[in-house]
Motif scaffolding. Structure first.
Motif, mmCIF file in Angstrom:
data_model
loop_
_atom_site.group_PDB
_atom_site.id
_atom_site.type_symbol
_atom_site.label_atom_id
_atom_site.label_comp_id
_atom_site.label_asym_id
_atom_site.label_seq_id
_atom_site.Cartn_x
_atom_site.Cartn_y
_atom_site.Cartn_z
ATOM 1 N N PRO A 1 30.869 13.718 -26.422
ATOM 2 C CA PRO A 1 31.109 13.728 -25.517
ATOM 3 C C PRO A 1 31.979 12.952 -25.553
ATOM 4 O O PRO A 1 32.848 12.380 -24.177
ATOM 5 C CB PRO A 1 29.808 12.425 -26.123
ATOM 6 C CG PRO A 1 29.289 13.688 -26.606
ATOM 7 C CD PRO A 1 30.001 15.143 -27.216
ATOM 8 N N THR A 2 32.559 13.337 -26.400
ATOM 9 C CA THR A 2 34.463 12.468 -26.414
ATOM 10 C C THR A 2 35.331 12.264 -25.442
ATOM 11 O O THR A 2 36.057 12.845 -24.939
ATOM 12 C CB THR A 2 35.049 12.930 -28.080
ATOM 13 O OG1 THR A 2 33.835 12.390 -28.929
ATOM 14 C CG2 THR A 2 36.464 12.049 -27.745
ATOM 15 N N TYR B 1 42.990 10.046 -25.862
ATOM 16 C CA TYR B 1 42.032 10.866 -26.143
ATOM 17 C C TYR B 1 42.036 11.338 -27.828
ATOM 18 O O TYR B 1 41.555 11.350 -28.927
ATOM 19 C CB TYR B 1 41.504 11.984 -25.637
ATOM 20 C CG TYR B 1 40.853 13.664 -26.330
ATOM 21 C CD1 TYR B 1 39.428 13.518 -26.363
ATOM 22 C CD2 TYR B 1 41.787 14.400 -26.337
ATOM 23 C CE1 TYR B 1 38.928 14.753 -26.540
ATOM 24 C CE2 TYR B 1 41.012 15.917 -26.953
ATOM 25 C CZ TYR B 1 39.450 15.537 -26.874
ATOM 26 O OH TYR B 1 39.017 16.972 -27.898
ATOM 27 N N ALA B 2 43.540 11.620 -28.071
ATOM 28 C CA ALA B 2 44.185 11.946 -29.621
ATOM 29 C C ALA B 2 43.474 10.970 -30.424
ATOM 30 O O ALA B 2 43.787 11.747 -31.798
ATOM 31 C CB ALA B 2 45.857 12.028 -28.968
ATOM 32 N N ARG B 3 44.036 9.702 -30.143
ATOM 33 C CA ARG B 3 43.563 8.613 -31.498
ATOM 34 C C ARG B 3 42.069 8.623 -31.419
ATOM 35 O O ARG B 3 41.614 8.778 -32.795
ATOM 36 C CB ARG B 3 43.754 7.584 -30.429
ATOM 37 C CG ARG B 3 45.266 6.712 -30.090
ATOM 38 C CD ARG B 3 45.502 5.833 -29.844
ATOM 39 N NE ARG B 3 47.033 5.049 -29.696
ATOM 40 C CZ ARG B 3 47.197 5.273 -29.192
ATOM 41 N NH1 ARG B 3 46.633 5.115 -27.718
ATOM 42 N NH2 ARG B 3 49.404 4.831 -28.821
ATOM 43 N N ALA B 4 41.506 9.515 -30.436
ATOM 44 C CA ALA B 4 39.874 9.453 -31.173
ATOM 45 C C ALA B 4 39.935 10.183 -31.826
ATOM 46 O O ALA B 4 39.073 10.438 -32.394
ATOM 47 C CB ALA B 4 38.615 9.225 -29.729
ATOM 48 N N ALA C 1 40.515 22.125 -21.043
ATOM 49 C CA ALA C 1 41.387 23.415 -21.581
ATOM 50 C C ALA C 1 42.748 22.081 -22.160
ATOM 51 O O ALA C 1 42.927 22.718 -23.729
ATOM 52 C CB ALA C 1 41.744 23.987 -20.458
ATOM 53 N N ALA C 2 42.803 21.151 -21.718
ATOM 54 C CA ALA C 2 44.169 20.196 -21.300
ATOM 55 C C ALA C 2 43.350 19.180 -23.123
ATOM 56 O O ALA C 2 44.402 19.486 -23.782
ATOM 57 C CB ALA C 2 44.585 19.319 -20.808
ATOM 58 N N ALA C 3 42.370 18.889 -23.562
ATOM 59 C CA ALA C 3 42.417 18.140 -24.690
ATOM 60 C C ALA C 3 41.680 19.502 -25.637
ATOM 61 O O ALA C 3 41.947 18.847 -26.681
ATOM 62 C CB ALA C 3 40.253 17.517 -23.991
#
Length: 181
Positions: A10-11, A33-36, A89-91
């Motif tokens: 979900p993130t 996204y990185a902070r999450a 993929a980037a995530a």
């Protein structure tokens, strides 16, 4: 990890952007996204202290952490990887680079060693990314068939007769990759 194996949590979905977005939008999504991820996994990373950049030139790596004297300075994400493989993929690459930053901060270790592999598993990310750009040349062993991708001219590409295969000692031949043209 293949494209279909990237974690789509979900993130990951919450911060997803499409390859049609701008580079600025991509970086903004990557940072949020990185902070999450940092919060969710209690990593010793301060996302805002890092410079976040996009590389349009990289062909073999999906991302990198630039650091000096063991101190992480920047996370670089590859635009071509995002365009070809998409947000999931980037995530995964963001999680991979965060693992490097965390371990650099905690232990000074930037390698893909055992500690990195354990953390990568915890973050559900890859240790090495799949090839996403076809190489310009294939260097092939005529005896055992080993294949070495090459993206730039090198001594091996220009003078294969001066080298031997590390696996079997055989001779190399170089072939221009028609898929790269």
């Amino acid at each position: 990890m293949t494209d279909t194996e990237y974690a789509v949590t979900p993130t990951v979905r919450r911060y997803a952007v499409s390859p049609g977005c701008s580079r600025d939008e991509f970086l903004a999504a990557a940072k949020v996204y990185a902070r999450a991820v940092v919060d969710e996994h209690d990593l010793s990373v301060t996302v805002g202290d890092l410079s976040w950049e996009v590389s349009t030139r990289a062909k073999r790596r999906a991302g990198a952490v630039r650091y000096r004297d063991g101190v992480p300075e920047a996370v670089v994400l590859t635009w071509g990887h995002f365009e070809r493989a998409g947000w999931s993929a980037a995530a995964a690459t963001v999680r991979h680079e965060l693992a490097h930053v965390h371990l650099l901060t905690e232990t000074g270790d930037a390698s893909h060693g055992p500690a990195f592999r354990r953390l990568a598993d915890r973050l559900d990310t890859h240790v090495h990314c799949d090839r996403f750009t076809p190489p310009t040349w294939w260097v092939r062993c005529v005896d055992c068939g080993a294949e070495l991708p090459r993206y730039r001219r090198s001594k091996l590409v220009d003078n294969p007769e001066q080298y031997r295969c590390g696996d079997c000692g055989g001779r190399f031949r170089v072939e221009r990759n028609t898929e790269a043209d």
